[in-house]
Motif scaffolding. Structure first.
Motif, PDB file in Angstrom:
ATOM      1  N   ASP A 263       2.534  14.175  -9.120  1.00 40.02           N
ATOM      2  CA  ASP A 263       3.606  15.168  -9.238  1.00 40.02           C
ATOM      3  C   ASP A 263       4.083  15.302 -10.684  1.00 40.02           C
ATOM      4  O   ASP A 263       4.607  16.345 -11.079  1.00 40.02           O
ATOM      5  N   SER A 264       3.910  14.262 -11.480  1.00 36.37           N
ATOM      6  CA  SER A 264       4.372  14.308 -12.868  1.00 36.37           C
ATOM      7  C   SER A 264       3.325  14.893 -13.814  1.00 36.37           C
ATOM      8  O   SER A 264       3.550  14.925 -15.023  1.00 36.37           O
ATOM      9  N   SER A 265       2.202  15.382 -13.289  1.00 30.35           N
ATOM     10  CA  SER A 265       1.182  15.975 -14.156  1.00 30.35           C
ATOM     11  C   SER A 265       1.738  17.188 -14.915  1.00 30.35           C
ATOM     12  O   SER A 265       1.340  17.460 -16.045  1.00 30.35           O
ATOM     13  N   VAL A 266       2.674  17.890 -14.326  1.00 28.41           N
ATOM     14  CA  VAL A 266       3.319  19.028 -14.990  1.00 28.41           C
ATOM     15  C   VAL A 266       4.017  18.545 -16.261  1.00 28.41           C
ATOM     16  O   VAL A 266       3.900  19.165 -17.329  1.00 28.41           O
ATOM     17  N   TYR A 267       4.710  17.425 -16.153  1.00 30.34           N
ATOM     18  CA  TYR A 267       5.419  16.886 -17.307  1.00 30.34           C
ATOM     19  C   TYR A 267       4.446  16.415 -18.383  1.00 30.34           C
ATOM     20  O   TYR A 267       4.680  16.611 -19.578  1.00 30.34           O
ATOM     21  N   PHE A 268       3.351  15.795 -17.961  1.00 30.42           N
ATOM     22  CA  PHE A 268       2.353  15.353 -18.938  1.00 30.42           C
ATOM     23  C   PHE A 268       1.716  16.538 -19.662  1.00 30.42           C
ATOM     24  O   PHE A 268       1.453  16.474 -20.867  1.00 30.42           O
ATOM     25  N   LYS A 269       1.471  17.618 -18.930  1.00 27.56           N
ATOM     26  CA  LYS A 269       0.917  18.818 -19.570  1.00 27.56           C
ATOM     27  C   LYS A 269       1.906  19.383 -20.579  1.00 27.56           C
ATOM     28  O   LYS A 269       1.530  19.818 -21.673  1.00 27.56           O
ATOM     29  N   SER A 270       3.189  19.371 -20.227  1.00 29.63           N
ATOM     30  CA  SER A 270       4.220  19.853 -21.138  1.00 29.63           C
ATOM     31  C   SER A 270       4.283  18.968 -22.384  1.00 29.63           C
ATOM     32  O   SER A 270       4.359  19.469 -23.510  1.00 29.63           O
TER      33      SER A 270
ATOM     34  N   VAL B 234       0.836  -1.208   0.000  1.00 30.09           N
ATOM     35  CA  VAL B 234       0.000   0.000   0.000  1.00 30.09           C
ATOM     36  C   VAL B 234       0.869   1.255   0.000  1.00 30.09           C
ATOM     37  O   VAL B 234       0.597   2.217  -0.734  1.00 30.09           O
ATOM     38  N   GLU B 235       1.924   1.251   0.801  1.00 34.46           N
ATOM     39  CA  GLU B 235       2.813   2.421   0.825  1.00 34.46           C
ATOM     40  C   GLU B 235       3.479   2.618  -0.526  1.00 34.46           C
ATOM     41  O   GLU B 235       3.612   3.754  -0.994  1.00 34.46           O
ATOM     42  N   TYR B 236       3.882   1.525  -1.165  1.00 36.08           N
ATOM     43  CA  TYR B 236       4.505   1.616  -2.486  1.00 36.08           C
ATOM     44  C   TYR B 236       3.506   2.167  -3.505  1.00 36.08           C
ATOM     45  O   TYR B 236       3.852   3.036  -4.312  1.00 36.08           O
ATOM     46  N   ALA B 237       2.255   1.680  -3.443  1.00 37.93           N
ATOM     47  CA  ALA B 237       1.233   2.175  -4.364  1.00 37.93           C
ATOM     48  C   ALA B 237       0.947   3.661  -4.116  1.00 37.93           C
ATOM     49  O   ALA B 237       0.788   4.436  -5.070  1.00 37.93           O
ATOM     50  N   CYS B 238       0.900   4.054  -2.853  1.00 39.56           N
ATOM     51  CA  CYS B 238       0.656   5.470  -2.532  1.00 39.56           C
ATOM     52  C   CYS B 238       1.794   6.347  -3.059  1.00 39.56           C
ATOM     53  O   CYS B 238       1.542   7.429  -3.608  1.00 39.56           O
ATOM     54  N   SER B 239       3.024   5.885  -2.910  1.00 38.36           N
ATOM     55  CA  SER B 239       4.139   6.700  -3.405  1.00 38.36           C
ATOM     56  C   SER B 239       4.110   6.761  -4.927  1.00 38.36           C
ATOM     57  O   SER B 239       4.439   7.796  -5.513  1.00 38.36           O
ATOM     58  N   ALA B 240       3.699   5.664  -5.586  1.00 34.36           N
ATOM     59  CA  ALA B 240       3.599   5.678  -7.048  1.00 34.36           C
ATOM     60  C   ALA B 240       2.521   6.657  -7.502  1.00 34.36           C
ATOM     61  O   ALA B 240       2.719   7.426  -8.455  1.00 34.36           O
TER      62      ALA B 240
END
Length: 121
Positions: A79-86, A67-73
C-alpha cells in the motif's frame, strides 16, 4: 418314577435360574470393573496427549499470529508503493535541480575569469 424325574427337571430349572440371576447380578459390576481398569490404564496416556495438544495449540497460535503480522506488514508495504514512487520522483527532481545549480555555478565561475584580461591583476 415321575417324582425323581420332576425333581431333576426342577433342579435343572432352578440351577439355570440361579446361574442367570448370578450372571445378571454380577454383569454390571464386571462391566464397571472393566471400565475402571481401562480408564486407569489409558488415562495417563490421554492426559499426556492432552498436554501435548495444548502445547502444540499454543505454538500454532504463535505461528499464526506471526504469519498474520507478516502478511499485514507486507500489505502495508504494498500500500505504501504510492509513497515510494512519490519519494522517487522527488529525489529525481532534487538531483536534477542540484545538477542545474552545479551547472549554473560552473558557468558563473568561468564567466568572471573571462571578463578579466590576462595580466591585469
Amino acid at each position: 418314577m415321575e417324582e425323581p424325574e420332576m425333581q431333576l427337571k426342577v433342579k435343572k430349572v432352578t440351577d439355570k435360574f440361579t446361574e442367570s440371576m448370578y450372571v445378571l447380578a454380577n454383569e454390571p459390576s464386571v462391566a464397571l470393573y472393566r471400565l475402571q481398569e481401562h480408564v486407569r490404564r489409558s488415562l495417563p496416556e490421554l492426559a499426556q496427549h492432552k498436554s501435548d495438544m495444548q502445547t502444540w495449540e499454543e505454538q500454532s497460535q504463535g505461528a499464526i499470529y506471526t504469519v498474520e503480522y507478516a502478511c499485514s506488514a507486507i500489505k502495508s508495504m504494498t500500500d505504501s508503493s504510492v509513497y515510494f514512487k512519490s519519494i522517487d520522483s522527488l529525489l529525481k527532481h532534487a538531483i536534477a535541480m542540484k545538477d542545474q545549480l552545479n551547472a549554473a555555478q560552473g558557468r558563473s565561475a568561468v564567466a568572471p575569469q573571462a571578463k578579466n584580461p590576462p595580466g591585469s591583476s
